[in-house]
Write a protein that holds these residues in place. Structure first.
Motif, PDB file in Angstrom:
ATOM      1  N   GLN A 228       0.821  -1.253  -0.133  1.00 15.72           N
ATOM      2  CA  GLN A 228      -0.011   0.081   0.009  1.00 15.72           C
ATOM      3  C   GLN A 228       0.739   1.342   0.047  1.00 15.72           C
ATOM      4  OE1 GLN A 228      -0.179  -2.302   2.225  1.00 15.72           O
ATOM      5  NE2 GLN A 228      -1.974  -2.734   2.996  1.00 15.72           N
ATOM      6  N   THR A 229       2.051   1.278   0.625  1.00 16.92           N
ATOM      7  CA  THR A 229       2.799   2.258   1.026  1.00 16.92           C
ATOM      8  C   THR A 229       3.527   2.499  -0.392  1.00 16.92           C
ATOM      9  OG1 THR A 229       3.156   1.654   3.142  1.00 16.92           O
ATOM     10  CG2 THR A 229       4.487   3.435   2.598  1.00 16.92           C
ATOM     11  N   ALA A 232       0.908   4.006  -2.867  1.00 14.68           N
ATOM     12  CA  ALA A 232       0.574   5.471  -2.407  1.00 14.68           C
ATOM     13  C   ALA A 232       1.720   6.399  -3.093  1.00 14.68           C
ATOM     14  CB  ALA A 232       0.657   5.664  -0.864  1.00 14.68           C
ATOM     15  N   SER A 235       0.905   6.572  -6.722  1.00 16.52           N
ATOM     16  CA  SER A 235      -0.103   7.382  -7.185  1.00 16.52           C
ATOM     17  C   SER A 235       0.285   8.822  -7.183  1.00 16.52           C
ATOM     18  CB  SER A 235      -0.925   7.084  -6.388  1.00 16.52           C
ATOM     19  OG  SER A 235      -1.165   7.811  -4.786  1.00 16.52           O
TER      20      SER A 235
ATOM     21  N   ARG B  96      -8.067   2.383  -9.644  1.00 22.00           N
ATOM     22  CA  ARG B  96      -6.711   2.217 -10.100  1.00 22.00           C
ATOM     23  C   ARG B  96      -6.368   2.258 -11.491  1.00 22.00           C
ATOM     24  NH1 ARG B  96      -7.217   0.890  -5.012  1.00 22.00           N
ATOM     25  NH2 ARG B  96      -5.871   0.697  -3.235  1.00 22.00           N
ATOM     26  N   LEU B 101      -2.706   2.869 -12.428  1.00 20.67           N
ATOM     27  CA  LEU B 101      -1.893   2.200 -11.307  1.00 20.67           C
ATOM     28  C   LEU B 101      -2.030   0.806 -11.339  1.00 20.67           C
ATOM     29  CD1 LEU B 101      -2.737   4.087  -8.063  1.00 20.67           C
ATOM     30  CD2 LEU B 101      -0.329   3.902  -9.052  1.00 20.67           C
ATOM     31  N   SER B 133      -4.876  13.104  -7.481  1.00 21.93           N
ATOM     32  CA  SER B 133      -4.266  12.268  -6.459  1.00 21.93           C
ATOM     33  C   SER B 133      -5.253  11.478  -5.596  1.00 21.93           C
ATOM     34  CB  SER B 133      -3.855  13.400  -5.547  1.00 21.93           C
ATOM     35  OG  SER B 133      -4.794  14.280  -5.057  1.00 21.93           O
ATOM     36  N   MET B 134      -4.693  10.469  -4.821  1.00 18.31           N
ATOM     37  CA  MET B 134      -5.409   9.305  -4.476  1.00 18.31           C
ATOM     38  C   MET B 134      -5.437   9.369  -2.882  1.00 18.31           C
ATOM     39  SD  MET B 134      -5.280   5.698  -6.182  1.00 18.31           S
ATOM     40  CE  MET B 134      -6.875   4.896  -5.450  1.00 18.31           C
ATOM     41  N   PHE B 136      -6.298   6.676   0.147  1.00 15.35           N
ATOM     42  CA  PHE B 136      -6.310   5.321   0.345  1.00 15.35           C
ATOM     43  C   PHE B 136      -7.234   4.571   1.541  1.00 15.35           C
ATOM     44  CE2 PHE B 136      -2.922   5.846  -2.357  1.00 15.35           C
ATOM     45  CZ  PHE B 136      -2.940   5.051  -3.639  1.00 15.35           C
ATOM     46  N   ASN B 138      -6.350   2.352   3.448  1.00 13.91           N
ATOM     47  CA  ASN B 138      -5.171   2.025   4.443  1.00 13.91           C
ATOM     48  C   ASN B 138      -4.034   2.996   4.622  1.00 13.91           C
ATOM     49  OD1 ASN B 138      -4.045   1.166   1.984  1.00 13.91           O
ATOM     50  ND2 ASN B 138      -4.985  -0.773   2.186  1.00 13.91           N
ATOM     51  N   PHE B 139      -4.358   3.993   4.095  1.00 12.80           N
ATOM     52  CA  PHE B 139      -3.570   5.506   4.334  1.00 12.80           C
ATOM     53  C   PHE B 139      -2.535   5.398   3.539  1.00 12.80           C
ATOM     54  CE2 PHE B 139      -5.148   4.835   8.844  1.00 12.80           C
ATOM     55  CZ  PHE B 139      -6.507   4.941   8.433  1.00 12.80           C
ATOM     56  N   GLY B 140      -1.622   4.324   3.595  1.00 13.12           N
ATOM     57  CA  GLY B 140      -0.437   4.228   2.893  1.00 13.12           C
ATOM     58  C   GLY B 140       0.788   5.377   3.243  1.00 13.12           C
ATOM     59  N   LEU B 141       0.632   5.764   4.362  1.00 11.53           N
ATOM     60  CA  LEU B 141       1.477   6.670   4.893  1.00 11.53           C
ATOM     61  C   LEU B 141       2.978   6.140   5.129  1.00 11.53           C
ATOM     62  CD1 LEU B 141      -0.364   8.797   7.636  1.00 11.53           C
ATOM     63  CD2 LEU B 141      -0.419   8.925   5.178  1.00 11.53           C
ATOM     64  N   LEU B 142       3.989   7.095   5.110  1.00 10.32           N
ATOM     65  CA  LEU B 142       5.452   6.370   5.391  1.00 10.32           C
ATOM     66  C   LEU B 142       5.671   6.458   6.920  1.00 10.32           C
ATOM     67  CD1 LEU B 142       6.972   8.686   2.408  1.00 10.32           C
ATOM     68  CD2 LEU B 142       6.267   6.210   2.222  1.00 10.32           C
ATOM     69  N   PRO B 143       6.087   5.234   7.362  1.00  4.52           N
ATOM     70  CA  PRO B 143       6.300   5.353   8.528  1.00  4.52           C
ATOM     71  C   PRO B 143       7.302   5.866   9.240  1.00  4.52           C
ATOM     72  CG  PRO B 143       6.520   2.951   7.622  1.00  4.52           C
ATOM     73  CD  PRO B 143       6.060   3.987   6.500  1.00  4.52           C
ATOM     74  N   HIS B 144       8.342   5.793   8.220  1.00  2.91           N
ATOM     75  CA  HIS B 144       9.578   6.533   8.829  1.00  2.91           C
ATOM     76  C   HIS B 144       9.351   8.010   8.786  1.00  2.91           C
ATOM     77  CE1 HIS B 144      10.123   6.075   4.448  1.00  2.91           C
ATOM     78  NE2 HIS B 144      10.958   6.823   4.488  1.00  2.91           N
ATOM     79  N   ARG B 145       8.375   8.707   8.292  1.00  2.00           N
ATOM     80  CA  ARG B 145       8.457  10.318   8.192  1.00  2.00           C
ATOM     81  C   ARG B 145       7.539  10.888   9.177  1.00  2.00           C
ATOM     82  NH1 ARG B 145       9.671  12.424   2.524  1.00  2.00           N
ATOM     83  NH2 ARG B 145      11.310  11.199   1.671  1.00  2.00           N
ATOM     84  N   ARG B 201      -2.104  15.180   2.522  1.00  2.00           N
ATOM     85  CA  ARG B 201      -1.110  14.717   1.219  1.00  2.00           C
ATOM     86  C   ARG B 201      -1.684  15.036  -0.116  1.00  2.00           C
ATOM     87  NH1 ARG B 201       1.478   8.724   1.544  1.00  2.00           N
ATOM     88  NH2 ARG B 201      -0.604   8.412   1.060  1.00  2.00           N
TER      89      ARG B 201
END
Ligand SMILES: Nc1ncnc2c1ncn2[C@@H]1O[C@H](COP(=O)(O)OP(=O)(O)OP(=O)(O)O)[C@@H](O)[C@H]1O
Ligand SMILES: [Mg+2]
Lengths: 663, 372
Positions: A228-229, A232, A235, B96, B101, B133-134, B136, B138-145, B201
């Motif tokens: 998913q990441t 994203a 996208s 998608r 995508l 822009s999309m 999601f 499940n968010f799809g965030l970057l855990p390290h930022r 975002r």
């Protein structure tokens, strides 16, 4: 739950059918053996045609080394480059005095781990110096630094590729499997033939062994990044390179840090073997001590290696730097990490400068050395004398009761009968295809004219595996059913698996002297932890609802183990057997160093005596073939399950981390 | 505003005033087949789509799934286009496919008149970076930022300077109500807060079109309602075109200018929310809308009758797009029929009894008539 029970039932029935077939095969084999004993044997000859031909190959290579273009333009430059690297790193390390190195190591631990670790690191290095092994430790460090640097330089990019590309992963997985089941012993001789004895051969040998986990773990890390990441990021219009640099690599950073750590530990675990091709350092100290049966000196060097392993492990275990607290409490003090890093840098710089001024290039002061070899030797002598009766009884019992009969059967049966039996076993427990592979491997051993020694090695392997599995299953089941046992065994197993393999030779050698029994004992000690871990995990993995159902049906404790837990953990048992066999083979072969004859000794003598080069190479190939054969027989039916624990602690020092079979 | 959509007057664009210059998104005959059948089909057919029967046959013979089957629709500028359907009906796959995508198997997709199927990878990235822009599920965030860096990520990808992107991200942070959270990591936020980061975002790049794939389904009902209102507000303030996927009919009716209902990859019905409620195309849609109170969705247009000469002319007056629920008070206060006007003209009347019937019937049997 009902469908779980339904799938277990027929499988168990099937394996009972197999047991019957195996018994029938055994009976047939024994009858044939009694009738045919002494016919069609292949006694060992030191001047066999194959050995002479291989000697001829060596002579040809020696004669053409300076003229053949492959040597002059490809292999020569590789060798020169690695030798050059070795020289540079050596001189760098010796420029920094011992004080400087202590300061740098302590500063690294302080900056990236904790002040406690920093103290531990400095203490361990001081202890190494006091033991009088500073110079040897530096030499070992150079070898490790070079081979790890090259392993990572090649391994991490390949791992990234394998993590992003399914086809590449499918292509490289069998190659990595092969690199990992191949005992290190097997490729030393060809390496020295090509790269001569020296740093280049040692570095490349270490690299072959240490690189596969780097590739695998990196690939696992990249594959562990949530889709998913990545999606994203795509996208938002990320290019491939941006996805890699800004998403996959940062998220996989911790895992890649683990890959670095594992690679270092793998490299450390074979320095003794690398020492066989004249890599100087702690490994050499051990080899020399073992050859002269100086137990105390060997243990001293062994302690230094374990200390060095601990230092490197502690510093690199959290090398990824992720998840460190920003503020560190030292007693009542609260220090921001940034301040701590500046302090660490200062310590390193002051240490290096001070060391250079005070004692430029000098080694650890000899006046401070403390020898523990003498008391150790005395202690061993006392143990030997006191327990001679017991150890001799054990040694002779196993020799007469297990080793000799099996060896007699294997070496005095007609060779084709042994091959037929082995192929039969493979066909029954695995598949016809496996049977063909097994038969081909054994026929090749015949053609290499190392049959008798291979059968001797096989005898030791069989006995070791039987002992290993017996001990491993009992301990594993016990640990799975008893919390306390598990809590006691886990840390011991973890520690045991971080130790370099030859460390296990030392206590066995002390108790039993140089015999094949020593090799067997070392192999058993070496392999049991992995088997215990796999069996415990497998038995624990049995679904609690099944256990509940069986309890409700009135199963006794023994019935529960025999009829429910073991059959359902069958998969894990197969994996455990497979791992056990591969580990045992590696150790039995290493036993060639301590008086176990057969293939291992042939390989060792191949390095030291020119005349035996051919025999050594043939024996090395024979070992690989034995490995392939044993692996095929014990692979069992069905897909091999990936051993997930590898990414945790399990893989350390193992000869065969079959990680990432998934895709 | 609690359970009912914005009153008709505040509904922007989509309703009745399509901007000139054609649809923002136009999809024609889109197919997506997963599995072995896909390769077979594309290899055999090249780019020209085979018939539906041929595709179904290939899937039967070689294995695979038709995730999206022959879907065509238009999304007009500025509207919220909702896609609904049960799990596995192909919604995510469809959305998608819009920016590729997921690569569609067959069909045409035009974004602002540009054929996307023919666009180069570079062009696609450009579109994704600036115009679509999309968000999601499940968010799809970057855990390290940190939160701020997550919001700025899209801008970073397209090469904005650090100062620009952080300023912009900071603005977005305020827009979605996350002030003070800039320095946190995603795992230090609640689900609702994480989804706000996802929204911020997507908004940061100032896209024309937002594609939202079940953005609120992981959230609890209260936060969900807040977020829906947030989307309505953003849509109202920023005038984004949106394609919004949801499982939830109430959400669809609340947000959508048009709603498309899918089943097993096919379109079952496309229409305005009240059309779906008033005239479900088949039992599948009817099942969907069964529990929706009609008076909360239908407008006067659906219940009025032509005016007679002898109707009283002094009853309360309401625009034709008023939701029935809104006139209950007025209807209760008088016994005269309600006069319905459109563009200042009388277009019909609604009898008081009819309104009460619709409310009481809660949408089961109350008779509704066709819109004019
Ligand atoms: N990568 C894939 N490979 C194979 N089949 C897929 C793949 N992705 C989706 N599918 C299948 O396509 C169909 C549609 O999936 P999709 O995710 O689009 O459904 P959805 O409507 O979004 O469902 P949900 O509401 O559960 O998110 C499903 O049958 C699914 O199993
Ligand atoms: Mg979906």
């Amino acid at each position: 739950m009902t469908d779980i029970a339904a799938t277990v039932q027929p499988r168990f029935a099937l394996s009972l059918g197999r047991v019957g077939q195996l018994l029938a095969l055994g009976v047939l084999f024994l009858i044939a053996f009694v009738v045919l004993q002494g016919n069609g044997t292949l006694p060992h000859k030191d001047d066999s045609q194959v050995f002479l031909t291989l000697n001829g190959v060596r002579d040809w290579v020696d004669a053409n080394r300076s003229t053949n273009p492959v040597f002059v333009y490809v292999l020569g430059p590789i060798r020169a480059a690695i030798d050059g690297l070795d020289g540079i790193v050596t001189s760098l390390l010796s420029q920094a005095s011992w004080i400087g190195l202590l300061a740098v190591a302590g500063a690294l631990a302080l900056a990236f781990v904790s002040w406690r670790t920093a103290l531990l690191v400095i203490g361990s290095l001081l202890a190494i110096g006091l033991l009088g092994l500073w110079t040897e430790t530096l030499q070992t460090l150079v070898l490790i630094a070079n081979s790890v640097a090259l392993s990572l330089l090649i391994g991490i990019p390949l791992g990234i590729l394998a993590g992003r590309n399914d086809r590449f992963l499918a292509f490289i997985t069998p190659i990595l499997d092969f690199m990992q089941i191949m005992p290190t012993f097997a490729y030393l001789a060809p390496l020295t033939l090509i790269f001569l004895i020296g740093p280049a051969s040692a570095v490349i040998a270490t690299l072959i062994y240490a690189m596969p986990p780097a590739i695998r773990i990196t690939s696992l890390g990249i594959r562990g990044v949530p889709v998913q990441t990545v999606e994203a990021a795509e996208s938002l219009g990320a290019t491939d390179g941006q996805v890699l640099r800004k998403v996959q690599l940062p998220i996989a950073r911790r895992t890649i840090g683990l890959a670095v750590n594992q690679t270092i530990m793998m490299a450390l675990s074979i320095i003794v073997i690398a020492a066989l091709i004249n890599a100087p350092g702690l490994g050499e100290s051990i080899i020399v001590a073992i050859e002269k049966l100086k137990f105390g000196a060997a243990v001293t060097a062994g302690i230094a290696i374990v200390l060095l392993a601990m230092v490197l492990d502690r510093i690199t275990a959290s090398a990824s730097g992720a998840g460190l607290p920003a503020v560190i409490a030292i007693g009542p003090l609260r220090v921001p990490r940034r301040t701590l890093r500046i302090i660490a840098l200062a310590i390193a710089v002051v240490g290096l400068l001070g060391g250079a001024l005070a004692s430029a290039g000098s080694s650890f002061p000899a006046a401070w050395h403390v020898s523990i070899a003498k008391p150790l030797d005395d202690a061993v002598r006392w143990v030997e004398l006191t327990f001679a009766g017991l150890t001799d009884a054990l040694k002779n019992g196993v020799s007469a009761g297990l080793l000799d009969p099996i060896q007699t059967v294997l070496t005095t049966s007609p060779w084709w009968l042994v091959i037929a039996a082995a192929a039969g076993i493979a066909a029954i427990v695995n598949s016809t295809r496996a049977a063909v592979v097994v038969a081909v491997a054994l026929v090749l051993i015949v053609l290499l004219q190392v049959w008798e020694h291979a059968m001797q090695t096989l005898t030791m392997v069989i006995v070791s595996v039987v002992l290993t599995m017996a001990i491993g299953i009992v301990l594993g089941v016990w640990a799975a059913r008893n919390r306390v046992v598990s809590a006691v065994l886990r840390p011991i197993n973890d520690a045991a698996q971080t130790l370099p393999s030859f460390v296990y030779l030392l206590p066995a050698l002390a108790l039993f002297g140089p015999t094949r029994f020593t090799a067997i004992l070392a192999a058993v000690i070496y392999s049991v932890p992995a088997v215990v871990r796999l069996v415990e995990d497998g038995v624990r993995g049995v679904s609690p609802t099944v256990i509940e159902a069986a309890t409700a049906a009135g199963a006794s404790r023994l019935q529960m183990i025999r009829k429910v837990q073991l059959p359902m953990a069958r998969r894990s048992l197969l994996v455990a057997t497979n791992q056990g066999v591969v580990l045992v083979l590696a150790m039995v072969v290493l036993g060639g160093l301590v008086g176990a004859q057969a293939l291992g000794f042939d390989v060792v003598s191949g390095f030291s005596q020119r005349n035996f080069f051919g025999r050594g190479v043939a024996a090395a190939i024979g070992i690989v073939l034995l490995g392939v054969m044993l692996d095929r027989i014990t692979q069992g039916t069905g897909q091999r399950r990936s051993v997930r624990g590898v990414v945790g602690r399990l893989g350390v020092g193992l000869n065969s981390n079959r990680a990432s079979r998934e895709a | 505003m609690t359970t009912v959509a914005a009153p008709p007057a505040t509904r922007p664009a989509g309703k009745g005033s399509p901007a000139a210059g054609g649809p923002t998104i136009s999809v024609r005959g889109l197919w997506k087949v997963f599995g072995p059948a896909e390769q077979r089909l594309t290899r055999r057919a090249g780019s020209a789509a085979p018939s539906a029967d041929q595709i179904e046959a290939a899937v039967r013979d070689h294995g695979g799934t038709v995730a999206v089957g022959d879907v065509s629709f238009d999304v007009r500028p500025g509207e919220v286009f909702v896609v609904m359907g049960l799990s596995g009906s192909g919604k995510s796959t469809l959305v998608r496919c819009l920016t590729r995508l997921i690569e569609p198997t067959f069909g045409e997709i035009d974004l602002d008149g540009e054929n996307i199927r023919k666009a180069s990878q570079e062009r696609l990235r450009e579109l994704r970076r600036r115009r679509f822009s999309m968000v999601f599920q499940n968010f799809g965030l970057l855990p390290h930022r940190r939160v701020l860096e997550n919001i700025a990520f899209g801008l970073e990808l397209r090469g904005e300077s650090k100062a620009t992107r952080l300023t912009r991200a900071d603005e977005m942070l305020g827009l979605v109500g996350l002030d003070g959270m800039a320095e946190r990591y995603p795992d230090e936020l609640s689900g609702g807060q994480q989804q706000r980061v996802g929204l911020a975002r997507a908004l940061a790049g100032d896209p024309e079109v937002m594609l939202l794939d079940e953005p609120f389904s992981a959230l609890d009902p209260l936060i969900r309602r807040d977020m829906q209102n947030e989307v309505i507000r953003l849509h109202h303030d920023l005038r984004k075109t949106m394609v919004f996927i949801t499982h939830d009919l109430a959400e669809a009716l609340k947000l959508g200018d048009h709603v498309m209902i899918m089943r097993a990859g096919k379109i079952v019905q496309i229409g305005r929310p009240e059309e779906l409620v008033a005239r479900p195309a088949d039992e599948y849609v009817e099942d969907f809308v069964r529990d929706i109170p009609k008076s909360h969705v239908l407008t006067l247009r659906w219940v009025m009758r032509p005016a007679n000469a002898n109707d009283p002319v002094d009853g309360p007056v309401f625009p034709v797009d008023t939701i029935i629920r809104m006139v209950i008070h007025a209807a209760a206060a008088t016994d005269k029929p309600i006069r319905v006007i459109e563009d200042g003209q009388l277009v019909g009347v609604v009898d008081r009894a009819h309104i009460l019937e619709t409310v009481a019937g809660q949408g089961n049997d109350a008779e509704v008539g066709p819109p004019t």
